[in-house]
Enzyme design. Structure first.
Site, PDB file in Angstrom:
ATOM      1  N   ASP A   1      52.943  16.131  36.846  1.00  0.00           N
ATOM      2  CA  ASP A   1      52.895  15.682  38.215  1.00  0.00           C
ATOM      3  C   ASP A   1      54.065  14.985  38.669  1.00  0.00           C
ATOM      4  O   ASP A   1      54.563  13.826  38.098  1.00  0.00           O
ATOM      5  CB  ASP A   1      51.746  14.635  38.463  1.00  0.00           C
ATOM      6  CG  ASP A   1      51.550  14.346  39.859  1.00  0.00           C
ATOM      7  OD1 ASP A   1      52.280  14.516  40.644  1.00  0.00           O
ATOM      8  OD2 ASP A   1      50.309  13.965  40.016  1.00  0.00           O
ATOM      9  N   ILE A   2      54.975  15.569  39.398  1.00  0.00           N
ATOM     10  CA  ILE A   2      56.273  15.204  39.719  1.00  0.00           C
ATOM     11  C   ILE A   2      56.387  13.741  40.652  1.00  0.00           C
ATOM     12  O   ILE A   2      57.280  13.134  40.665  1.00  0.00           O
ATOM     13  CB  ILE A   2      57.120  16.058  40.396  1.00  0.00           C
ATOM     14  CG1 ILE A   2      56.643  16.533  41.533  1.00  0.00           C
ATOM     15  CG2 ILE A   2      57.593  17.249  39.374  1.00  0.00           C
ATOM     16  CD1 ILE A   2      57.486  17.394  42.625  1.00  0.00           C
TER      17      ILE A   2
ATOM     18  N   ASN B   1      61.293  22.613  44.268  1.00  0.00           N
ATOM     19  CA  ASN B   1      60.686  23.415  45.144  1.00  0.00           C
ATOM     20  C   ASN B   1      59.235  23.425  45.588  1.00  0.00           C
ATOM     21  O   ASN B   1      58.531  23.449  46.603  1.00  0.00           O
ATOM     22  CB  ASN B   1      60.690  24.776  44.437  1.00  0.00           C
ATOM     23  CG  ASN B   1      59.423  25.717  44.986  1.00  0.00           C
ATOM     24  OD1 ASN B   1      59.699  26.454  46.196  1.00  0.00           O
ATOM     25  ND2 ASN B   1      58.284  25.894  44.228  1.00  0.00           N
TER      26      ASN B   1
ATOM     27  N   TYR C   1      54.727  16.604  57.486  1.00  0.00           N
ATOM     28  CA  TYR C   1      55.222  17.615  56.716  1.00  0.00           C
ATOM     29  C   TYR C   1      56.644  18.093  57.382  1.00  0.00           C
ATOM     30  O   TYR C   1      57.729  18.115  56.665  1.00  0.00           O
ATOM     31  CB  TYR C   1      54.461  19.103  56.827  1.00  0.00           C
ATOM     32  CG  TYR C   1      55.140  20.110  56.011  1.00  0.00           C
ATOM     33  CD1 TYR C   1      54.886  20.410  54.663  1.00  0.00           C
ATOM     34  CD2 TYR C   1      55.704  21.198  56.664  1.00  0.00           C
ATOM     35  CE1 TYR C   1      55.534  21.335  53.963  1.00  0.00           C
ATOM     36  CE2 TYR C   1      56.265  22.268  56.159  1.00  0.00           C
ATOM     37  CZ  TYR C   1      56.197  22.496  54.872  1.00  0.00           C
ATOM     38  OH  TYR C   1      57.048  23.539  54.129  1.00  0.00           O
TER      39      TYR C   1
ATOM     40  N   ALA D   1      58.591  16.157  58.952  1.00  0.00           N
ATOM     41  CA  ALA D   1      59.320  15.073  58.731  1.00  0.00           C
ATOM     42  C   ALA D   1      60.070  14.964  57.435  1.00  0.00           C
ATOM     43  O   ALA D   1      61.116  14.762  57.238  1.00  0.00           O
ATOM     44  CB  ALA D   1      58.737  13.878  59.349  1.00  0.00           C
TER      45      ALA D   1
ATOM     46  N   LYS E   1      60.364  17.437  55.582  1.00  0.00           N
ATOM     47  CA  LYS E   1      61.396  18.574  55.222  1.00  0.00           C
ATOM     48  C   LYS E   1      62.700  18.388  56.001  1.00  0.00           C
ATOM     49  O   LYS E   1      63.726  18.729  55.556  1.00  0.00           O
ATOM     50  CB  LYS E   1      60.748  19.931  55.826  1.00  0.00           C
ATOM     51  CG  LYS E   1      59.673  20.437  54.821  1.00  0.00           C
ATOM     52  CD  LYS E   1      59.986  20.482  53.561  1.00  0.00           C
ATOM     53  CE  LYS E   1      58.617  20.879  52.734  1.00  0.00           C
ATOM     54  NZ  LYS E   1      59.428  21.581  51.165  1.00  0.00           N
TER      55      LYS E   1
HETATM   56  N1  LIG Z   1      55.257  29.386  52.245  1.00  0.00           N
HETATM   57  C1  LIG Z   1      55.850  29.121  53.391  1.00  0.00           C
HETATM   58  O1  LIG Z   1      55.507  29.816  54.322  1.00  0.00           O
HETATM   59  C2  LIG Z   1      56.789  27.987  53.506  1.00  0.00           C
HETATM   60  C3  LIG Z   1      57.690  28.120  54.614  1.00  0.00           C
HETATM   61  C4  LIG Z   1      58.708  27.052  54.622  1.00  0.00           C
HETATM   62  C5  LIG Z   1      58.651  26.339  53.530  1.00  0.00           C
HETATM   63  N2  LIG Z   1      57.965  26.413  52.341  1.00  0.00           N
HETATM   64  C6  LIG Z   1      58.440  25.453  51.168  1.00  0.00           C
HETATM   65  O2  LIG Z   1      58.749  26.152  50.194  1.00  0.00           O
HETATM   66  C7  LIG Z   1      58.217  25.439  48.797  1.00  0.00           C
HETATM   67  C8  LIG Z   1      57.153  26.453  48.133  1.00  0.00           C
HETATM   68  O3  LIG Z   1      56.237  26.806  48.646  1.00  0.00           O
HETATM   69  P1  LIG Z   1      54.905  27.901  48.526  1.00  0.00           P
HETATM   70  O4  LIG Z   1      54.553  28.409  49.728  1.00  0.00           O
HETATM   71  O5  LIG Z   1      55.502  28.700  47.279  1.00  0.00           O
HETATM   72  O6  LIG Z   1      53.910  26.944  48.337  1.00  0.00           O
HETATM   73  P2  LIG Z   1      52.859  26.772  46.930  1.00  0.00           P
HETATM   74  O7  LIG Z   1      52.605  28.207  46.246  1.00  0.00           O
HETATM   75  O8  LIG Z   1      51.821  25.975  47.367  1.00  0.00           O
HETATM   76  O9  LIG Z   1      53.806  26.070  45.882  1.00  0.00           O
HETATM   77  C9  LIG Z   1      54.037  24.676  45.803  1.00  0.00           C
HETATM   78  C10 LIG Z   1      53.903  24.278  44.182  1.00  0.00           C
HETATM   79  O10 LIG Z   1      54.014  23.130  44.020  1.00  0.00           O
HETATM   80  C11 LIG Z   1      53.235  22.720  42.870  1.00  0.00           C
HETATM   81  N3  LIG Z   1      52.986  21.109  43.328  1.00  0.00           N
HETATM   82  C12 LIG Z   1      52.507  20.503  44.168  1.00  0.00           C
HETATM   83  N4  LIG Z   1      52.323  19.143  43.876  1.00  0.00           N
HETATM   84  C13 LIG Z   1      52.965  18.987  42.832  1.00  0.00           C
HETATM   85  C14 LIG Z   1      52.899  17.827  42.087  1.00  0.00           C
HETATM   86  N5  LIG Z   1      52.625  16.474  42.486  1.00  0.00           N
HETATM   87  N6  LIG Z   1      53.856  17.908  40.933  1.00  0.00           N
HETATM   88  C15 LIG Z   1      54.125  19.104  40.631  1.00  0.00           C
HETATM   89  N7  LIG Z   1      54.220  20.302  41.108  1.00  0.00           N
HETATM   90  C16 LIG Z   1      53.422  20.346  42.171  1.00  0.00           C
HETATM   91  C17 LIG Z   1      51.968  23.223  42.979  1.00  0.00           C
HETATM   92  O11 LIG Z   1      51.428  23.374  41.816  1.00  0.00           O
HETATM   93  P3  LIG Z   1      50.087  22.556  41.257  1.00  0.00           P
HETATM   94  O12 LIG Z   1      49.528  22.582  42.502  1.00  0.00           O
HETATM   95  O13 LIG Z   1      49.800  23.508  40.133  1.00  0.00           O
HETATM   96  O14 LIG Z   1      50.767  21.368  40.694  1.00  0.00           O
HETATM   97  C18 LIG Z   1      52.632  24.595  43.456  1.00  0.00           C
HETATM   98  O15 LIG Z   1      53.049  25.532  42.453  1.00  0.00           O
HETATM   99  C19 LIG Z   1      57.412  24.379  49.313  1.00  0.00           C
HETATM  100  O16 LIG Z   1      58.359  23.157  49.108  1.00  0.00           O
HETATM  101  C20 LIG Z   1      57.188  24.715  50.835  1.00  0.00           C
HETATM  102  O17 LIG Z   1      56.875  23.522  51.557  1.00  0.00           O
HETATM  103  C21 LIG Z   1      57.061  27.313  52.290  1.00  0.00           C
END
Ligand SMILES: NC(=O)c1ccc[n+]([C@@H]2O[C@H](COP(=O)([O-])OP(=O)(O)OC[C@H]3O[C@@H](n4cnc5c(N)ncnc54)[C@H](OP(=O)(O)O)[C@@H]3O)[C@@H](O)[C@H]2O)c1
Length: 248
Positions: free
Chosen positions: A56-57, A83, A149, A151, A153
């Site tokens: 957990d980061i 990420n 969220y 804010a 980013k």
């Molecule tokens: N999808 C979109 O439309 C979109 C758009 C703009 C930006 N983003 C950004 O892109 C990034 C990836 O998004 P995504 O859509 O691929 O999301 P996602 O599938 O929900 O991935 C987020 C990852 O972060 C991990 N995580 C969350 N809390 C954590 C913690 N405390 N310690 C370690 N790992 C943690 C989760 O794994 P666990 O829960 O297993 O820990 C999950 O694998 C994020 O920063 C998101 O804000 C996404």
């Protein structure tokens, strides 16, 4: 050539998984970090170059644990991809303190301290930090019900610009990739029903100049490209990967 080593937080799903597989596919070695072992294992399946770390980061000392694991497994760190991210929808009137603090902890504080822990290793390789922010944070528009969220980013992009200047003398580049709407199932993980999420993606697609939402692989390509050593003259940039949405 010695293969590079890449750390990817949140590498068990979505953009992180696609990025891990892309780096591994080009011969790099990858440590994927997240809280869910099964998801990380699925990312690594069939990819010899991918190792996993359940962590957990947001925990104090997590950055050191992550970097130590990468050094033990591979002996070096060339790229850190911050990420992992999370979001909880709520208008100001209904902000919950714990949910607010959690978003700030995952999206902002953790990237800072994982990066801090990686500095010496990145300096040794002339490495790169890629912060994954969000294209929604680039303009001046507001996003109702999602202030915390966005804010975090927007602030992450300011980390990128500031760290780029601070770390240039140490030979470390820092960039942000700012994805637009990417179909990773994130909507359901932040509280939407499957139907609401599909409706949301469909509505957005109509507004996106390139005519569709992103696939995780679209964003992964840019993360690997910006971290490529041949891109060595770019630092401090925030690169929107959003099909042009932030321009509309
Ligand atoms: N999808 C979109 O439309 C979109 C758009 C703009 C930006 N983003 C950004 O892109 C990034 C990836 O998004 P995504 O859509 O691929 O999301 P996602 O599938 O929900 O991935 C987020 C990852 O972060 C991990 N995580 C969350 N809390 C954590 C913690 N405390 N310690 C370690 N790992 C943690 C989760 O794994 P666990 O829960 O297993 O820990 C999950 O694998 C994020 O920063 C998101 O804000 C996404």
């Amino acid at each position: 050539m010695t293969p590079r080593t890449v750390i990817i937080t949140g590498g068990g799903t979505g953009i992180g998984r696609a990025t891990a597989r892309r780096f591994a596919g080009q011969g790099d070695r990858v440590l994927v970090v997240g809280r869910t072992a099964a998801a990380l294992d699925e990312t690594a399946e069939g990819h010899d170059g991918i190792r996993t770390l359940v962590a957990d980061i947001t925990e104090p000392g997590a950055g050191e644990t992550v970097v130590e694991a990468a050094l033990q497994a591979f002996g070096r760190v060339d790229v850190l991809v911050n990420n992992a991210g999370t979001g909880t929808f709520a208008p100001l009137a209904k902000l919950d303190r714990a949910a607010t603090e959690h978003q700030v902890a995952v999206n902002l504080i953790a990237p800072a301290f994982v990066a801090q822990a990686a500095l010496d290793a990145l300096e040794a390789t002339g490495g790169t930090i890629v912060n994954v922010s969000s294209a929604g944070s680039l303009g001046i528009q507001g996003f109702p019900d999602n202030s915390v969220y966005w804010a975090t980013k927007a602030a992450l992009n300011h980390f990128t610009r500031t760290w780029a200047v601070e770390l240039a003398p140490r030979g470390i580049r820092v960039v942000s990739v700012a994805p637009g709407v990417t179909d990773t199932g994130i909507g359901e993980r932040v509280g939407m029903s499957a139907e609401e999420y599909q409706g949301f993606l469909g509505q957005l697609a109509e507004r996106i100049p390139l005519g569709r939402v992103a696939r995780p692989e679209d964003v992964a390509w840019w993360i690997t490209a910006l971290a490529d050593p041949e891109g060595r003259y770019l630092t401090g940039a925030v690169v929107p990967v959003d099909g042009g949405l932030s321009l509309t």
